[in-house]
Design an enzyme around this catalytic site. Sequence first.
Site, PDB file in Angstrom:
ATOM      1  N   GLY A   1       1.474  -4.803   6.598  1.00  0.00           N
ATOM      2  CA  GLY A   1       0.772  -5.776   5.773  1.00  0.00           C
ATOM      3  C   GLY A   1       1.195  -7.251   5.672  1.00  0.00           C
ATOM      4  O   GLY A   1       1.401  -8.037   4.725  1.00  0.00           O
TER       5      GLY A   1
ATOM      6  N   GLN B   1      -0.476 -11.508   0.882  1.00  0.00           N
ATOM      7  CA  GLN B   1       0.268 -12.226  -0.170  1.00  0.00           C
ATOM      8  C   GLN B   1       1.785 -11.897   0.045  1.00  0.00           C
ATOM      9  O   GLN B   1       2.432 -12.883  -0.346  1.00  0.00           O
ATOM     10  CB  GLN B   1      -0.182 -11.895  -1.422  1.00  0.00           C
ATOM     11  CG  GLN B   1      -1.369 -12.164  -1.858  1.00  0.00           C
ATOM     12  CD  GLN B   1      -1.292 -12.142  -3.566  1.00  0.00           C
ATOM     13  OE1 GLN B   1      -0.946 -13.117  -4.201  1.00  0.00           O
ATOM     14  NE2 GLN B   1      -1.551 -10.921  -4.157  1.00  0.00           N
TER      15      GLN B   1
ATOM     16  N   ARG C   1      -8.004  -1.112  -4.145  1.00  0.00           N
ATOM     17  CA  ARG C   1      -8.914  -0.376  -4.866  1.00  0.00           C
ATOM     18  C   ARG C   1     -10.407  -1.211  -4.960  1.00  0.00           C
ATOM     19  O   ARG C   1     -10.349  -2.369  -5.283  1.00  0.00           O
ATOM     20  CB  ARG C   1      -8.789  -0.326  -6.286  1.00  0.00           C
ATOM     21  CG  ARG C   1      -9.575   0.823  -6.932  1.00  0.00           C
ATOM     22  CD  ARG C   1      -8.837   1.038  -8.394  1.00  0.00           C
ATOM     23  NE  ARG C   1      -9.620   2.328  -9.078  1.00  0.00           N
ATOM     24  CZ  ARG C   1      -8.966   3.088  -9.874  1.00  0.00           C
ATOM     25  NH1 ARG C   1      -7.838   2.999  -9.911  1.00  0.00           N
ATOM     26  NH2 ARG C   1      -9.683   4.096 -10.187  1.00  0.00           N
TER      27      ARG C   1
ATOM     28  N   ARG D   1      -9.939   6.543  -8.506  1.00  0.00           N
ATOM     29  CA  ARG D   1      -8.728   6.720  -8.211  1.00  0.00           C
ATOM     30  C   ARG D   1      -8.534   7.833  -7.079  1.00  0.00           C
ATOM     31  O   ARG D   1      -7.489   7.481  -5.998  1.00  0.00           O
ATOM     32  CB  ARG D   1      -8.021   7.190  -9.455  1.00  0.00           C
ATOM     33  CG  ARG D   1      -6.422   7.131  -9.513  1.00  0.00           C
ATOM     34  CD  ARG D   1      -5.912   7.818 -10.836  1.00  0.00           C
ATOM     35  NE  ARG D   1      -4.274   7.875 -10.783  1.00  0.00           N
ATOM     36  CZ  ARG D   1      -3.701   7.017 -10.621  1.00  0.00           C
ATOM     37  NH1 ARG D   1      -4.043   5.667 -10.738  1.00  0.00           N
ATOM     38  NH2 ARG D   1      -2.461   7.075 -10.508  1.00  0.00           N
TER      39      ARG D   1
ATOM     40  N   ASN E   1      -5.756   5.949   1.145  1.00  0.00           N
ATOM     41  CA  ASN E   1      -4.159   5.499   1.545  1.00  0.00           C
ATOM     42  C   ASN E   1      -3.302   6.606   2.211  1.00  0.00           C
ATOM     43  O   ASN E   1      -2.692   6.566   2.929  1.00  0.00           O
ATOM     44  CB  ASN E   1      -3.533   4.849   0.058  1.00  0.00           C
ATOM     45  CG  ASN E   1      -3.692   3.447   0.181  1.00  0.00           C
ATOM     46  OD1 ASN E   1      -3.515   2.789   0.843  1.00  0.00           O
ATOM     47  ND2 ASN E   1      -4.396   3.046  -1.138  1.00  0.00           N
TER      48      ASN E   1
ATOM     49  N   GLY F   1       3.044  -0.483  -1.119  1.00  0.00           N
ATOM     50  CA  GLY F   1       1.767  -0.563  -1.159  1.00  0.00           C
ATOM     51  C   GLY F   1       1.308   0.792  -1.944  1.00  0.00           C
ATOM     52  O   GLY F   1       1.998   1.743  -2.223  1.00  0.00           O
TER      53      GLY F   1
ATOM     54  N   ASP G   1       9.204  -3.476 -11.832  1.00  0.00           N
ATOM     55  CA  ASP G   1       9.511  -3.100 -13.288  1.00  0.00           C
ATOM     56  C   ASP G   1      10.823  -3.135 -13.756  1.00  0.00           C
ATOM     57  O   ASP G   1      10.914  -3.592 -14.988  1.00  0.00           O
ATOM     58  CB  ASP G   1       8.777  -1.632 -12.984  1.00  0.00           C
ATOM     59  CG  ASP G   1       7.482  -1.284 -12.132  1.00  0.00           C
ATOM     60  OD1 ASP G   1       6.697  -1.888 -12.687  1.00  0.00           O
ATOM     61  OD2 ASP G   1       7.709  -0.724 -11.158  1.00  0.00           O
TER      62      ASP G   1
ATOM     63  N   ARG H   1      11.333  -6.775 -14.401  1.00  0.00           N
ATOM     64  CA  ARG H   1      10.496  -7.224 -15.703  1.00  0.00           C
ATOM     65  C   ARG H   1      11.046  -6.756 -16.944  1.00  0.00           C
ATOM     66  O   ARG H   1      10.906  -7.541 -18.017  1.00  0.00           O
ATOM     67  CB  ARG H   1       8.963  -6.544 -15.581  1.00  0.00           C
ATOM     68  CG  ARG H   1       8.410  -7.164 -14.248  1.00  0.00           C
ATOM     69  CD  ARG H   1       7.061  -6.397 -14.052  1.00  0.00           C
ATOM     70  NE  ARG H   1       6.042  -7.250 -13.167  1.00  0.00           N
ATOM     71  CZ  ARG H   1       5.145  -6.498 -12.371  1.00  0.00           C
ATOM     72  NH1 ARG H   1       4.881  -5.128 -12.700  1.00  0.00           N
ATOM     73  NH2 ARG H   1       4.224  -7.045 -11.575  1.00  0.00           N
TER      74      ARG H   1
ATOM     75  N   HIS I   1       5.281   4.014 -10.618  1.00  0.00           N
ATOM     76  CA  HIS I   1       4.989   2.665 -10.735  1.00  0.00           C
ATOM     77  C   HIS I   1       3.688   2.625 -11.141  1.00  0.00           C
ATOM     78  O   HIS I   1       2.854   2.357 -10.241  1.00  0.00           O
ATOM     79  CB  HIS I   1       5.101   1.842  -9.085  1.00  0.00           C
ATOM     80  CG  HIS I   1       4.740   0.516  -9.199  1.00  0.00           C
ATOM     81  ND1 HIS I   1       5.208  -0.460  -9.776  1.00  0.00           N
ATOM     82  CD2 HIS I   1       3.662   0.010  -8.594  1.00  0.00           C
ATOM     83  CE1 HIS I   1       4.358  -1.749  -9.693  1.00  0.00           C
ATOM     84  NE2 HIS I   1       3.472  -1.151  -8.834  1.00  0.00           N
TER      85      HIS I   1
END
Length: 326
Positions: free
Chosen positions: A11, A15, A92, A98, A105, A130, A159, A162, A187
């Site tokens: 990937g 971004q 998604r 889901r 994936n 990912g 996380d 954060r 996650h």
Amino acid sequence: MKAPVRVAVTGAAGQIGYSLLFRIAAGEMFGKDQPVILQLLEITPALEVLEGVVMELEDCAFPLLAGVTTSDQAKIAFRDAHFILLIGAKPRGPGMERRDLLEANAAIFSQQGKAIDAMASRSVRVLVVGNPANTNALIVQRNAPTIAPRRFTAMTRLDHNRALAQLASKTGARVNELRQMIIWGNHSSTQYPDISQATVKGRRANGLVDRQWLTQDFIPTVQQRGAAIIRARGQSSAASAANAIIDHMRSWILGTPEDDWVSMAILSDGSYGIAEGLFFSFPCRCSAGNYQVVEGLEIDEFSRTRMLATEQELAEERGAIKHLLP
Ligand code: NAX
């Protein structure tokens, strides 16, 4: 000069890739004396964009960048790789359930697991970013049976960071005055950010904040932070995710400080009663390229309930793709 390490990144035109590759090439992941070769993987339609990123990497004239390759074939990108960062995933789409996301994936990560098994260095270290990261990690690991399971991890470091930032802000401390934060589980929004072991300037964090802040502010803020960033920025977290990737790999390779630990999603060995065979985030200490779950922490009822909820979600995710596991 040391021999270069080979770092595969999937990937790479996305971004997170754009925030990450330049920092790896600048020596922030492996140190300022460690040359790197970047082996970048993208899907065919993104190869042109990736070429632009490669041109920019060249234009930085990084002294540590010993080579860059690009490919749309996992078996080429993963050849002899010492480190593999699995960032590319199917997002998604509108109307997608889901379960559809998990299955889409699963197909990608099964194929990448097989390519790792066939092509990577036997001592490879793999980080899955990912989403759904924990379950994708399970799929990759199960498809790479000749590589030790301990070499696969999924990322909950964003996380963790954060949670540190929220607690530091609440207590008026600096982040580096905090120790022993924990993210348990998935996650996802069921993760459990746990301050029960944390200290702020050497004092127990639990004694510095009230229960209402913990349950109504801290825990939901950390759990929902990704969604809040999408609402504000119109795009998901990228620079902070790239930063967490650097932190995760540095801790794994270079170790954690004596008085602290980090959160990593790893294959559960049954620690803390969590079902074996799930990629679950635990507090881990790292040294010399290895990690160990921090054992013996006391888990109260408040924490246990939340750990079980996130474990349950992971078991359901595994259930949804079970028929695709080898
Ligand atoms: P982008 O959509 O910007 O980039 C993803 C890139 O992956 C695209 O360039 C795409 O072409 C590529 N790609 C898709 N399928 C591929 C495949 N089979 N092989 C190779 N490349 C492939 O997403 P970005 O913002 O970079 O996020 C990447 C992933 O990280 C997403 O799944 C995202 O949900 C996940 N995140 C995980 C986080 C974590 O803490 N574990 C935090 C940040 C981020 O949300």
